[in-house]
Design an enzyme around this catalytic site. Structure first.
Site, PDB file in Angstrom:
ATOM      1  N   TYR A 163      40.583  46.980 -14.127  1.00 58.39           N
ATOM      2  CA  TYR A 163      39.733  46.146 -13.280  1.00 58.39           C
ATOM      3  C   TYR A 163      40.230  46.342 -11.849  1.00 58.39           C
ATOM      4  O   TYR A 163      41.368  45.965 -11.532  1.00 58.39           O
ATOM      5  CB  TYR A 163      39.842  44.670 -13.679  1.00 58.39           C
ATOM      6  CG  TYR A 163      39.158  44.323 -14.985  1.00 58.39           C
ATOM      7  CD1 TYR A 163      39.752  44.578 -16.212  1.00 58.39           C
ATOM      8  CD2 TYR A 163      37.892  43.721 -14.977  1.00 58.39           C
ATOM      9  CE1 TYR A 163      39.115  44.252 -17.408  1.00 58.39           C
ATOM     10  CE2 TYR A 163      37.247  43.386 -16.169  1.00 58.39           C
ATOM     11  CZ  TYR A 163      37.868  43.650 -17.376  1.00 58.39           C
ATOM     12  OH  TYR A 163      37.239  43.325 -18.550  1.00 58.39           O
ATOM     13  N   PRO A 213      29.548  39.620 -16.475  1.00 59.17           N
ATOM     14  CA  PRO A 213      30.291  40.403 -17.472  1.00 59.17           C
ATOM     15  C   PRO A 213      31.781  40.577 -17.190  1.00 59.17           C
ATOM     16  O   PRO A 213      32.502  41.094 -18.036  1.00 59.17           O
ATOM     17  CB  PRO A 213      29.580  41.761 -17.454  1.00 59.17           C
ATOM     18  CG  PRO A 213      28.909  41.834 -16.138  1.00 59.17           C
ATOM     19  CD  PRO A 213      28.568  40.434 -15.746  1.00 59.17           C
ATOM     20  N   LYS A 238      32.775  38.249 -21.944  1.00 59.72           N
ATOM     21  CA  LYS A 238      32.622  37.133 -22.876  1.00 59.72           C
ATOM     22  C   LYS A 238      31.261  37.029 -23.570  1.00 59.72           C
ATOM     23  O   LYS A 238      31.125  36.297 -24.560  1.00 59.72           O
ATOM     24  CB  LYS A 238      32.871  35.796 -22.127  1.00 59.72           C
ATOM     25  CG  LYS A 238      34.305  35.582 -21.740  1.00 59.72           C
ATOM     26  CD  LYS A 238      35.128  35.141 -22.948  1.00 59.72           C
ATOM     27  CE  LYS A 238      36.622  35.202 -22.701  1.00 59.72           C
ATOM     28  NZ  LYS A 238      37.294  36.334 -23.312  1.00 59.72           N
TER      29      LYS A 238
HETATM   30  P1  FAD Z   1      20.685  39.661 -27.296  1.00 59.60           P
HETATM   31  O1  FAD Z   1      21.667  40.702 -27.641  1.00 59.60           O
HETATM   32  O2  FAD Z   1      19.991  39.737 -25.987  1.00 59.60           O
HETATM   33  O3  FAD Z   1      19.614  39.633 -28.462  1.00 59.60           O
HETATM   34  C1  FAD Z   1      18.386  38.949 -28.332  1.00 59.60           C
HETATM   35  C2  FAD Z   1      17.375  39.649 -29.207  1.00 59.60           C
HETATM   36  O4  FAD Z   1      16.174  38.902 -29.223  1.00 59.60           O
HETATM   37  C3  FAD Z   1      17.014  41.027 -28.692  1.00 59.60           C
HETATM   38  O5  FAD Z   1      17.139  41.971 -29.716  1.00 59.60           O
HETATM   39  C4  FAD Z   1      15.572  40.886 -28.208  1.00 59.60           C
HETATM   40  O6  FAD Z   1      14.852  42.081 -28.339  1.00 59.60           O
HETATM   41  C5  FAD Z   1      15.085  39.793 -29.130  1.00 59.60           C
HETATM   42  N1  FAD Z   1      13.929  39.032 -28.637  1.00 59.60           N
HETATM   43  C6  FAD Z   1      13.679  38.583 -27.396  1.00 59.60           C
HETATM   44  N2  FAD Z   1      12.510  37.921 -27.350  1.00 59.60           N
HETATM   45  C7  FAD Z   1      12.008  37.937 -28.610  1.00 59.60           C
HETATM   46  C8  FAD Z   1      10.822  37.428 -29.198  1.00 59.60           C
HETATM   47  N3  FAD Z   1       9.927  36.753 -28.490  1.00 59.60           N
HETATM   48  N4  FAD Z   1      10.633  37.628 -30.530  1.00 59.60           N
HETATM   49  C9  FAD Z   1      11.536  38.316 -31.278  1.00 59.60           C
HETATM   50  N5  FAD Z   1      12.677  38.836 -30.751  1.00 59.60           N
HETATM   51  C10 FAD Z   1      12.909  38.639 -29.441  1.00 59.60           C
HETATM   52  N6  FAD Z   1      28.311  41.477 -21.840  1.00 59.60           N
HETATM   53  C11 FAD Z   1      29.536  41.930 -21.624  1.00 59.60           C
HETATM   54  O7  FAD Z   1      30.484  41.250 -22.018  1.00 59.60           O
HETATM   55  N7  FAD Z   1      29.740  43.137 -20.984  1.00 59.60           N
HETATM   56  C12 FAD Z   1      28.698  43.931 -20.563  1.00 59.60           C
HETATM   57  O8  FAD Z   1      28.913  45.001 -20.014  1.00 59.60           O
HETATM   58  C13 FAD Z   1      27.405  43.471 -20.774  1.00 59.60           C
HETATM   59  N8  FAD Z   1      26.336  44.196 -20.362  1.00 59.60           N
HETATM   60  C14 FAD Z   1      25.082  43.700 -20.551  1.00 59.60           C
HETATM   61  C15 FAD Z   1      23.993  44.421 -20.089  1.00 59.60           C
HETATM   62  C16 FAD Z   1      22.696  43.917 -20.223  1.00 59.60           C
HETATM   63  C17 FAD Z   1      21.522  44.710 -19.716  1.00 59.60           C
HETATM   64  C18 FAD Z   1      22.512  42.646 -20.841  1.00 59.60           C
HETATM   65  C19 FAD Z   1      21.124  42.054 -20.966  1.00 59.60           C
HETATM   66  C20 FAD Z   1      23.609  41.943 -21.319  1.00 59.60           C
HETATM   67  C21 FAD Z   1      24.901  42.453 -21.170  1.00 59.60           C
HETATM   68  N9  FAD Z   1      26.018  41.755 -21.632  1.00 59.60           N
HETATM   69  C22 FAD Z   1      27.253  42.215 -21.425  1.00 59.60           C
HETATM   70  C23 FAD Z   1      25.906  40.507 -22.336  1.00 59.60           C
HETATM   71  C24 FAD Z   1      25.908  40.689 -23.835  1.00 59.60           C
HETATM   72  O9  FAD Z   1      25.368  41.940 -24.170  1.00 59.60           O
HETATM   73  C25 FAD Z   1      25.128  39.531 -24.423  1.00 59.60           C
HETATM   74  O10 FAD Z   1      25.863  38.356 -24.123  1.00 59.60           O
HETATM   75  C26 FAD Z   1      24.853  39.613 -25.909  1.00 59.60           C
HETATM   76  O11 FAD Z   1      23.932  40.657 -26.161  1.00 59.60           O
HETATM   77  C27 FAD Z   1      24.291  38.299 -26.425  1.00 59.60           C
HETATM   78  O12 FAD Z   1      23.828  38.442 -27.725  1.00 59.60           O
HETATM   79  P2  FAD Z   1      22.558  37.644 -28.207  1.00 59.60           P
HETATM   80  O13 FAD Z   1      22.410  37.996 -29.659  1.00 59.60           O
HETATM   81  O14 FAD Z   1      22.667  36.236 -27.821  1.00 59.60           O
HETATM   82  O15 FAD Z   1      21.344  38.209 -27.350  1.00 59.60           O
HETATM   83  C1  DHB Z   2      33.135  46.419 -20.796  1.00 61.18           C
HETATM   84  C2  DHB Z   2      32.262  45.511 -20.282  1.00 61.18           C
HETATM   85  C3  DHB Z   2      32.733  44.409 -19.627  1.00 61.18           C
HETATM   86  O1  DHB Z   2      31.888  43.511 -19.122  1.00 61.18           O
HETATM   87  C4  DHB Z   2      34.096  44.196 -19.462  1.00 61.18           C
HETATM   88  O2  DHB Z   2      34.526  43.112 -18.780  1.00 61.18           O
HETATM   89  C5  DHB Z   2      34.981  45.114 -19.985  1.00 61.18           C
HETATM   90  C6  DHB Z   2      34.493  46.233 -20.656  1.00 61.18           C
HETATM   91  C7  DHB Z   2      32.601  47.606 -21.501  1.00 61.18           C
HETATM   92  O3  DHB Z   2      31.383  47.748 -21.552  1.00 61.18           O
HETATM   93  O4  DHB Z   2      33.387  48.402 -22.023  1.00 61.18           O
END
Ligand code: FAD
Ligand code: DHB
Length: 389
Positions: free
Chosen positions: A199, A291, A295
């Site tokens: 980081y 991010p 978490k």
């Molecule tokens: P999601 O993974 O978003 O799953 C929600 C699901 O619901 C999806 O599959 C979607 O298609 C579906 N959905 C939405 N609307 C509908 C509907 N109307 N009907 C049916 N299905 C639906 N966290 C990190 O820690 N590090 C990262 O680098 C990081 N990068 C990220 C990048 C992006 C672009 C995003 C959006 C998030 C990122 N996050 C990251 C956060 C992390 O990925 C999320 O916190 C995690 O995916 C949460 O999981 P979830 O199951 O709650 O939601």
């Molecule tokens: C990654 C993403 C994050 O948000 C982080 O804090 C550390 C690692 C990753 O995608 O590997």
């Protein structure tokens, strides 16, 4: 169609909940708007807390994670031309595992389908009804309108889903913070130059060095919130990564073909309570963290671990106390992650270029956290995940 628990969204939250319910003998159906191919290849988070790894292992999802996941016992903080390691495992006895979110999702889908579970892909939920007594998920599939009747609905459909907006105005309270910057994320076919995450705080902005495998690097750059990815050809990305990361002697980045790049805005958001009538909300559908603290996926898994136990109790003997306590219990962890993610974000990003006072405070905080065992332990225990919050 009828099931016991109707789940909207096949991200980590929805899939893990369906898996946990199955282990308790409770029937569920997941409706997901995207295709299986799409959700299995969506590039997102990469860091699993110790508690998430334990949960995956305890529920039979640990085999590939144990083979391919990379256990990390420390992270590096790079600033002011120096690098300092935070020895997380030495300080806390716990570690993190680097394993891509899409790999977790693939493992969960495989397990659900092998157990005869139902995940309806390309079946977007359009609205929810009957939440006070007899819930229905209205969804469409192959151009036809269908209904899923259930005892409870769990909205795991992320921030843009339909579940949270179903709750009438005035019931939920939103706590929110936006940041004037975003992350440009790159996946590159380049062997990681280091074994642990870096980081980096730099006067031009934050940079993060992560990885997915011994051949694949995952890198991030802080960019302005309104940045256009078209303005970032690969050469510009590598040059900026070199500037922000090659700040210590004898250290060079490994470069390689860029496989994927995208820009994600940063925000903090909590919506309370995480339940209304027979609708329960989990994961990104009710809370978003920037991010920097890694978490997001971990919170989604922690939410549904609580819900799995709460539904198990309800179906076993009708007891409602765990369901009643769900929001209050989950929010304790959510707010701990909010504070930690906000703190990491504020410490490491370039905040306000016009405010040299702020930059001096950041340097002092970084120096303190890398020299005081007490402060380093605080960072480490939050980063690896607190067992009890
Ligand atoms: P999601 O993974 O978003 O799953 C929600 C699901 O619901 C999806 O599959 C979607 O298609 C579906 N959905 C939405 N609307 C509908 C509907 N109307 N009907 C049916 N299905 C639906 N966290 C990190 O820690 N590090 C990262 O680098 C990081 N990068 C990220 C990048 C992006 C672009 C995003 C959006 C998030 C990122 N996050 C990251 C956060 C992390 O990925 C999320 O916190 C995690 O995916 C949460 O999981 P979830 O199951 O709650 O939601
Ligand atoms: C990654 C993403 C994050 O948000 C982080 O804090 C550390 C690692 C990753 O995608 O590997």
């Amino acid at each position: 169609m009828r099931t016991q628990v109707g789940i909207v969204g096949a991200g980590p939250a929805g899939l893990m909940l369906s898996h946990l319910l199955h282990r308790h003998g409770i029937d569920s159906v997941v409706v997901e708007s995207r295709s299986r191919e799409y959700v299995e290849h969506r590039l997102r988070a990469g860091v699993l807390e110790q508690g998430s790894v334990d949960l995956l292992r305890e529920t039979g999802l640990g085999a590939r994670l144990d083979r391919e996941g990379m256990r990390h016992e420390g992270i590096e903080l790079r600033f002011d031309g120096e690098s300092h390691r935070v020895p997380m495992t030495e300080l806390t006895g716990r570690a993190i595992t680097v394993y891509g979110q899409q790999e977790v999702v693939k493992d969960m889908i495989a397990a659900r389908l092998a157990a005869g579970g139902t995940i309806l892909f390309e079946a977007p939920a359009e609205r929810l009804s009957g939440l006070d007594s007899a819930p229905v998920i209205h969804f469409s599939r192959q151009g036809r309108r269908e209904e899923l009747h259930c005892d409870f609905v769990v909205g795991c459909d992320g921030y843009h889903g339909v579940s949270r907006p179903t709750v009438p105005d005035g019931v939920l309270t939103t706590y929110e913070r936006t940041y004037p910057f975003a992350w440009l994320g790159v996946l590159a076919a380049a062997p990681p130059a280091v074994e642990e995450l870096i980081y980096a705080h730099h006067e031009r902005g934050f940079a993060l060095y992560s990885m997915r495998s011994p051949q694949i690097s995952r890198l991030y750059l802080q960019v302005p919130a309104d940045e256009d990815i078209a303005d970032w050809p690969d050469e510009r990305i590598w040059a900026e990564l070199r500037t922000r990361l090659e700040t210590v002697p004898n250290w060079t980045l490994n470069e390689g073909p860029v496989l994927e790049k995208s820009i994600t805005p940063l925000r903090s958001l909590v919506v309370e309570p995480m339940q209304w009538q027979r609708l329960y909300l989990a994961g990104d559908a009710v809370h978003i963290v920037p991010p920097t603290g890694a978490k997001g996926m971990n919170l989604a898994l922690a939410d549904v671990k609580l819900l799995g136990a709460a539904f198990a109790a309800w179906y076993a003997d009708g007891s409602t106390h765990l369901l009643d306590d769900y929001s209050r219990t989950a929010l304790r962890r959510v707010w701990r992650a909010q504070q930690f993610s906000w703190w990491m974000t504020s410490m490491l990003h370039r905040l306000n270029a016009d405010d040299p006072y702020e930059a001096k405070l950041q340097s002092s905080t970084l120096r303190y956290v890398t020299t005081s065992r007490a402060y380093a332990t605080s960072l480490a225990e939050n980063y690896v995940g607190l067992p009890e919050v």
